[in-house]
Write a protein that holds these residues in place. Structure first.
Motif, mmCIF file in Angstrom:
data_model
loop_
_atom_site.group_PDB
_atom_site.id
_atom_site.type_symbol
_atom_site.label_atom_id
_atom_site.label_comp_id
_atom_site.label_asym_id
_atom_site.label_seq_id
_atom_site.Cartn_x
_atom_site.Cartn_y
_atom_site.Cartn_z
ATOM 1 N N GLY A 74 40.102 50.884 41.867
ATOM 2 C CA GLY A 74 41.405 50.777 41.225
ATOM 3 C C GLY A 74 41.880 49.347 41.035
ATOM 4 N N GLY A 75 41.025 48.390 41.360
ATOM 5 C CA GLY A 75 41.408 46.991 41.174
ATOM 6 C C GLY A 75 42.480 46.548 42.161
ATOM 7 N N ALA A 76 42.735 45.249 42.151
ATOM 8 C CA ALA A 76 43.806 44.726 42.999
ATOM 9 C C ALA A 76 45.120 45.426 42.647
ATOM 10 C CB ALA A 76 43.927 43.218 42.809
ATOM 11 N N TRP A 77 45.253 45.750 41.380
ATOM 12 C CA TRP A 77 46.454 46.414 40.863
ATOM 13 C C TRP A 77 46.829 47.672 41.649
ATOM 14 C CZ3 TRP A 77 50.738 46.598 38.138
ATOM 15 C CH2 TRP A 77 50.971 45.629 37.158
ATOM 16 N N SER A 78 45.831 48.488 42.020
ATOM 17 C CA SER A 78 46.160 49.737 42.716
ATOM 18 C C SER A 78 46.810 49.430 44.065
ATOM 19 C CB SER A 78 44.919 50.612 42.889
ATOM 20 O OG SER A 78 44.013 49.995 43.763
ATOM 21 N N GLN A 100 51.704 34.960 38.001
ATOM 22 C CA GLN A 100 51.770 36.269 37.340
ATOM 23 C C GLN A 100 51.373 37.422 38.262
ATOM 24 O OE1 GLN A 100 53.162 36.797 34.562
ATOM 25 N NE2 GLN A 100 53.313 34.697 33.834
ATOM 26 N N TRP A 101 50.350 37.192 39.096
ATOM 27 C CA TRP A 101 49.869 38.303 39.929
ATOM 28 C C TRP A 101 50.872 38.642 41.017
ATOM 29 C CZ3 TRP A 101 46.929 40.954 37.217
ATOM 30 C CH2 TRP A 101 45.942 40.380 36.404
ATOM 31 N N ALA A 102 51.490 37.630 41.587
ATOM 32 C CA ALA A 102 52.515 37.884 42.604
ATOM 33 C C ALA A 102 53.714 38.557 41.951
ATOM 34 C CB ALA A 102 52.928 36.577 43.268
ATOM 35 N N ILE A 146 52.352 37.534 49.778
ATOM 36 C CA ILE A 146 51.972 36.368 48.970
ATOM 37 C C ILE A 146 50.705 36.655 48.164
ATOM 38 C CG2 ILE A 146 52.949 34.625 50.536
ATOM 39 C CD1 ILE A 146 50.016 34.054 51.483
ATOM 40 N N CYS A 147 50.549 35.899 47.086
ATOM 41 C CA CYS A 147 49.262 35.806 46.404
ATOM 42 C C CYS A 147 48.730 34.442 46.825
ATOM 43 C CB CYS A 147 49.430 35.895 44.888
ATOM 44 S SG CYS A 147 47.869 35.685 44.014
ATOM 45 N N GLU A 148 47.698 34.429 47.657
ATOM 46 C CA GLU A 148 47.337 33.178 48.341
ATOM 47 C C GLU A 148 46.735 32.121 47.414
ATOM 48 O OE1 GLU A 148 45.933 33.736 52.269
ATOM 49 O OE2 GLU A 148 44.991 31.773 52.365
ATOM 50 N N ASN A 150 46.481 31.324 43.319
ATOM 51 C CA ASN A 150 46.989 31.767 42.028
ATOM 52 C C ASN A 150 45.990 31.452 40.918
ATOM 53 O OD1 ASN A 150 49.832 32.781 42.751
ATOM 54 N ND2 ASN A 150 49.623 30.842 43.843
ATOM 55 N N THR A 151 45.252 32.471 40.573
ATOM 56 C CA THR A 151 44.111 32.385 39.665
ATOM 57 C C THR A 151 44.464 31.754 38.324
ATOM 58 O OG1 THR A 151 43.705 34.578 40.602
ATOM 59 C CG2 THR A 151 42.141 33.797 38.952
ATOM 60 N N ILE A 152 45.625 32.119 37.802
ATOM 61 C CA ILE A 152 46.006 31.667 36.463
ATOM 62 C C ILE A 152 46.500 30.222 36.484
ATOM 63 C CG2 ILE A 152 47.681 32.025 34.581
ATOM 64 C CD1 ILE A 152 47.519 35.065 35.283
ATOM 65 N N ALA A 170 48.475 39.507 52.053
ATOM 66 C CA ALA A 170 47.995 38.497 51.107
ATOM 67 C C ALA A 170 46.978 39.061 50.127
ATOM 68 C CB ALA A 170 47.389 37.310 51.855
ATOM 69 N N ASP A 171 47.224 38.794 48.859
ATOM 70 C CA ASP A 171 46.241 39.038 47.797
ATOM 71 C C ASP A 171 45.359 37.793 47.748
ATOM 72 O OD1 ASP A 171 44.817 39.169 45.416
ATOM 73 O OD2 ASP A 171 46.557 39.577 44.137
ATOM 74 N N VAL A 172 44.092 37.964 48.134
ATOM 75 C CA VAL A 172 43.178 36.811 48.148
ATOM 76 C C VAL A 172 42.073 36.969 47.103
ATOM 77 C CG1 VAL A 172 43.614 36.267 50.579
ATOM 78 C CG2 VAL A 172 41.719 37.802 49.998
ATOM 79 N N VAL A 193 36.992 42.217 44.026
ATOM 80 C CA VAL A 193 35.824 41.371 44.314
ATOM 81 C C VAL A 193 35.283 40.649 43.088
ATOM 82 C CG1 VAL A 193 35.153 42.891 46.212
ATOM 83 C CG2 VAL A 193 34.041 43.154 43.978
ATOM 84 N N GLN A 194 35.818 40.984 41.898
ATOM 85 C CA GLN A 194 35.193 40.461 40.674
ATOM 86 C C GLN A 194 35.457 38.979 40.432
ATOM 87 O OE1 GLN A 194 37.819 42.383 40.811
ATOM 88 N NE2 GLN A 194 39.203 42.213 39.086
ATOM 89 N N LYS A 195 36.252 38.327 41.305
ATOM 90 C CA LYS A 195 36.473 36.901 41.155
ATOM 91 C C LYS A 195 35.411 36.143 41.955
ATOM 92 C CE LYS A 195 40.000 38.118 38.811
ATOM 93 N NZ LYS A 195 41.389 38.300 39.189
ATOM 94 N N ASN A 196 35.430 36.322 43.264
ATOM 95 C CA ASN A 196 34.567 35.444 44.073
ATOM 96 C C ASN A 196 33.504 36.177 44.881
ATOM 97 O OD1 ASN A 196 33.865 32.839 44.806
ATOM 98 N ND2 ASN A 196 35.097 32.876 46.669
HETATM 99 C C1 PLP Z 1 42.518 39.176 38.787
HETATM 100 C C2 PLP Z 1 43.578 39.258 39.802
HETATM 101 C C3 PLP Z 1 44.290 40.444 40.022
HETATM 102 C C4 PLP Z 1 44.104 41.683 39.195
HETATM 103 O O1 PLP Z 1 42.930 42.309 39.561
HETATM 104 P P1 PLP Z 1 42.481 43.723 38.963
HETATM 105 O O2 PLP Z 1 41.281 44.025 39.815
HETATM 106 O O3 PLP Z 1 42.175 43.533 37.523
HETATM 107 O O4 PLP Z 1 43.580 44.699 39.203
HETATM 108 C C5 PLP Z 1 45.230 40.449 41.023
HETATM 109 N N1 PLP Z 1 45.459 39.371 41.784
HETATM 110 C C6 PLP Z 1 44.788 38.213 41.599
HETATM 111 C C7 PLP Z 1 45.077 37.041 42.463
HETATM 112 C C8 PLP Z 1 43.831 38.124 40.602
HETATM 113 O O5 PLP Z 1 43.163 36.974 40.418
#
Ligand code: PLP
Length: 360
Positions: A74-78, A100-102, A146-148, A150-152, A170-172, A193-196
């Motif tokens: 469900g992604g980080a979103w879920s 944006q994610w936070a 927190i979003c530790e 910030n990807t964007i 924390a969203d890491v 996990v799709q980032k790192n």
């Molecule tokens: C990409 C990203 C998300 C969103 O992830 P999804 O798996 O697409 O839901 C959330 N938080 C951070 C910090 C991100 O980089």
């Protein structure tokens, strides 16, 4: 075959060794006569894969025994919804909005209770991390979020907020496994996990055991209730099996690289090459406050939109791809995750230098 240097923010570059291993095991995983994609998630072979993945992750992050590791979908979103649903016992939580994610997590939590924005850096386009040493956190807040990294925007909390005794979530997603971490400082650490780490489709959540209970908000979907997943060792329903298998391989790769302390050193060295160049460049400049710079996502601009677009286009011809910045920031962004070799960053800087000479 020709591989490029892929600076995508996510899905992102994976270690070549891992891809080659997966390729070699594609048709016949360890004598099973089938691919990991084709096997039952209830069988002995997959059981071995997921157990070993968890064991290696626990070792890498030094996860204490009173934390559960869940492999979810469900992604980080879920988890933006699951977190309030599982944790808002008093119907209130404090959110620090640094990107944006936070902001999305904060907005989503507001659907379930009182999500109080206790700090924000939106006034300057999220280009810094606000001072979080003495925030006005409601006494009865169930957690601080927190979003530790910030990807964007390319900022990172180098110091965790003072939560005044509240649980920290924390969203890491974009700094997972990029450096050693003291898990005991958090109640929940989670990320896609799709980032790192691996392929899209898996979310890893590391949750302190006392937070995993039947006491969830009314209407919480079975799948979003952490206890459902924890009671079934992430095998309540069909898990993202192939993704978990690749994550497991990345954990082994990280161990072979020397673990998270070695990754941190390597990530600092890589980021320094790029930031040092930006700091003396006549053409390019970084967009965030130096003290808050991320080691993973490095946004930069020339100040001229057309030149930015030309840079992205010409970089691509050199095999340096996915450098376009997020649509909300513009310019460029180089994501230099664990699997980006130092050589890729050196090549990028070398190209930036040539581009600068030609255009300034
Ligand atoms: C990409 C990203 C998300 C969103 O992830 P999804 O798996 O697409 O839901 C959330 N938080 C951070 C910090 C991100 O980089």
């Amino acid at each position: 075959m020709s591989r490029v240097y892929n600076f995508s923010a996510g899905p992102a570059v994976l270690p070549e060794e891992v891809l080659l291993e997966a390729q070699a095991e594609m048709l016949d995983y360890h004598g099973s006569g089938m691919s990991v994609m084709e096997m039952s998630h209830r069988g002995k072979v997959f059981d071995g894969i997921i157990k070993e993945a968890e064991k290696d992750l626990r070792e890498l992050m030094n996860i204490p025994d009173n934390y559960k590791v869940l492999f979810l979908q469900g992604g980080a979103w879920s988890q933006f919804s699951a977190i309030p649903m599982n944790m808002m016992k008093h119907g209130k939580a404090a959110y620090i909005v640094t990107g944006q994610w936070a902001k999305k997590a904060w907005q989503e939590a507001g659907r379930y209770g009182d999500a109080v924005k206790v700090a924000s850096s939106e006034d300057r386009t999220f280009s810094y991390i606000p001072d979080c040493s003495d925030l006005d956190i409601p006494e009865d807040a169930d957690y601080v979020y927190i979003c530790e990294n910030n990807t964007i925007y390319g900022t990172k909390f180098w110091e965790l907020p003072n939560t005044k005794g509240h649980d920290l979530v924390a969203d890491v997603s974009s700094c997972f496994l990029s450096e050693p971490v003291d898990v005991s400082k958090y109640a929940v650490i989670y990320g896609g996990v799709q980032k790192n780490i691996g392929p899209a489709g898996v979310v890893i959540a590391i949750i302190r055991e006392d937070l995993i209970t039947d006491d969830v908000l009314p209407g919480t979907p079975t799948m979003l209730k952490w206890k459902t997943q924890a009671d079934n060792d992430s095998l309540f329903n069909t898990p993202p099996a192939y993704g978990i298998y690749i994550c497991g391989k990345v954990f082994k790769w990280l161990k072979a690289q020397g673990g998270l302390a070695a990754m941190k050193e390597r990530n600092e060295r890589k980021a320094k090459i790029l930031y040092d160049f930006l700091d003396q460049s006549r053409l390019f400049k970084g967009t965030v406050e130096k003290k808050d710079r991320s080691l993973m996502n490095v946004p930069f601009v020339t100040g001229d939109k057309e030149l930015d677009a030309l840079f992205v286009k010409e970089a691509e011809k050199e095999g340096l791809v996915s450098l376009k910045g997020h649509r909300s920031v513009g310019g460029m962004r180089a994501s230099i995750y664990n699997a980006m070799p130092e050589e890729g960053v050196v090549k990028l800087v070398d190209f930036m230098r040539r581009f600068e000479e030609a255009h300034s």
